[in-house]
Design a protein around this motif. Structure first.
Motif, PDB file in Angstrom:
ATOM      1  N   UNK A  75      -3.855   2.117  10.573  1.00 37.19           N
ATOM      2  CA  UNK A  75      -2.719   3.275  10.390  1.00 37.19           C
ATOM      3  C   UNK A  75      -2.646   3.272  11.544  1.00 37.19           C
ATOM      4  N   UNK A  76      -2.552   2.599  12.974  1.00 36.06           N
ATOM      5  CA  UNK A  76      -1.938   2.108  13.901  1.00 36.06           C
ATOM      6  C   UNK A  76      -0.226   1.148  13.729  1.00 36.06           C
ATOM      7  N   UNK A  77      -1.250   0.263  12.389  1.00 35.70           N
ATOM      8  CA  UNK A  77       0.042  -1.486  12.437  1.00 35.70           C
ATOM      9  C   UNK A  77       1.076  -0.892  11.837  1.00 35.70           C
ATOM     10  N   UNK A  79       0.394  -1.406   0.244  1.00 37.60           N
ATOM     11  CA  UNK A  79       0.079  -0.242  -0.201  1.00 37.60           C
ATOM     12  C   UNK A  79       0.839   0.928  -0.173  1.00 37.60           C
ATOM     13  N   UNK A  80       0.848   2.546  -0.694  1.00 33.63           N
ATOM     14  CA  UNK A  80       1.112   3.358  -0.719  1.00 33.63           C
ATOM     15  C   UNK A  80       0.702   4.737   0.373  1.00 33.63           C
ATOM     16  N   UNK A  81      -1.130   4.622   0.142  1.00 29.18           N
ATOM     17  CA  UNK A  81      -0.983   5.919   0.942  1.00 29.18           C
ATOM     18  C   UNK A  81      -2.784   4.730   0.970  1.00 29.18           C
ATOM     19  N   UNK A 119      -0.556  -7.085   6.081  1.00 31.32           N
ATOM     20  CA  UNK A 119      -1.085  -7.925   6.683  1.00 31.32           C
ATOM     21  C   UNK A 119      -2.728  -7.891   6.468  1.00 31.32           C
ATOM     22  N   UNK A 120      -2.034  -6.369   7.571  1.00 35.08           N
ATOM     23  CA  UNK A 120      -3.736  -6.307   8.378  1.00 35.08           C
ATOM     24  C   UNK A 120      -4.759  -5.157   7.587  1.00 35.08           C
ATOM     25  N   UNK A 121      -4.506  -5.295   5.976  1.00 31.90           N
ATOM     26  CA  UNK A 121      -5.213  -4.647   5.537  1.00 31.90           C
ATOM     27  C   UNK A 121      -6.169  -6.205   4.527  1.00 31.90           C
ATOM     28  N   UNK A 122      -5.356  -7.120   4.540  1.00 32.25           N
ATOM     29  CA  UNK A 122      -5.817  -8.630   4.235  1.00 32.25           C
ATOM     30  C   UNK A 122      -6.787  -8.727   5.638  1.00 32.25           C
ATOM     31  N   UNK A 123      -6.388  -8.996   6.098  1.00 33.96           N
ATOM     32  CA  UNK A 123      -7.120 -10.097   7.162  1.00 33.96           C
ATOM     33  C   UNK A 123      -8.330  -8.667   7.872  1.00 33.96           C
ATOM     34  N   UNK A 124      -8.001  -7.776   7.963  1.00 33.01           N
ATOM     35  CA  UNK A 124      -9.267  -6.750   8.588  1.00 33.01           C
ATOM     36  C   UNK A 124     -10.261  -5.914   7.308  1.00 33.01           C
ATOM     37  N   UNK A 125      -9.906  -5.317   6.587  1.00 32.57           N
ATOM     38  CA  UNK A 125     -10.527  -5.121   5.243  1.00 32.57           C
ATOM     39  C   UNK A 125     -10.851  -6.256   3.965  1.00 32.57           C
ATOM     40  N   UNK A 126     -10.304  -6.548   3.766  1.00 31.13           N
ATOM     41  CA  UNK A 126     -10.572  -8.116   1.993  1.00 31.13           C
ATOM     42  C   UNK A 126     -11.062  -9.052   2.845  1.00 31.13           C
ATOM     43  N   UNK A 127     -11.035  -9.918   3.752  1.00 30.01           N
ATOM     44  CA  UNK A 127     -11.430 -11.095   4.537  1.00 30.01           C
ATOM     45  C   UNK A 127     -13.102 -10.375   4.537  1.00 30.01           C
ATOM     46  N   UNK A 128     -13.222  -9.860   5.214  1.00 30.67           N
ATOM     47  CA  UNK A 128     -13.984  -9.475   5.628  1.00 30.67           C
ATOM     48  C   UNK A 128     -15.966  -9.285   4.633  1.00 30.67           C
ATOM     49  N   UNK A 129     -14.859  -8.781   3.714  1.00 29.73           N
ATOM     50  CA  UNK A 129     -15.333  -8.860   2.416  1.00 29.73           C
ATOM     51  C   UNK A 129     -16.442  -7.389   2.380  1.00 29.73           C
TER      52      UNK A 129
END
Length: 74
Positions: free
Chosen positions: A47-49, A11-13, A58-68
């Motif tokens: 952002x804390x990550x 991710x860039x931003x 990893x956080x993005x995949x687990x908490x944004x993508x995976x929940x759909x």
């Protein structure tokens, strides 16, 4: 939407609009996606990550993508 740069190989931003619960993410390849109905706590965690120097991807995949969350590419 204003985005903040993050240090990540994926991710860039990242930006967030609290009023609409919309998360906007720019990937390193320049693609921009908007994710809808994302709770503010997920954005804060992302952002804390980033601030802690941990894996933003990893956080993005687990908490944004995976929940759909619904999304669109801009």
């Amino acid at each position: 939407m204003k985005r903040a740069r993050v240090t990540s190989s994926v991710l860039r931003s990242i930006g967030y609009d609290k009023g609409s619960s919309t998360l906007e993410v720019e990937f390193e390849d320049g693609d921009v996606y908007r994710y809808f109905l994302v709770p503010a706590r997920v954005y804060a965690g992302l952002m804390a990550t980033a601030d802690a120097g941990e894996s933003v991807g990893r956080y993005f995949n687990e908490h944004v993508k995976a929940p759909g969350y619904p999304f669109e590419q801009r």
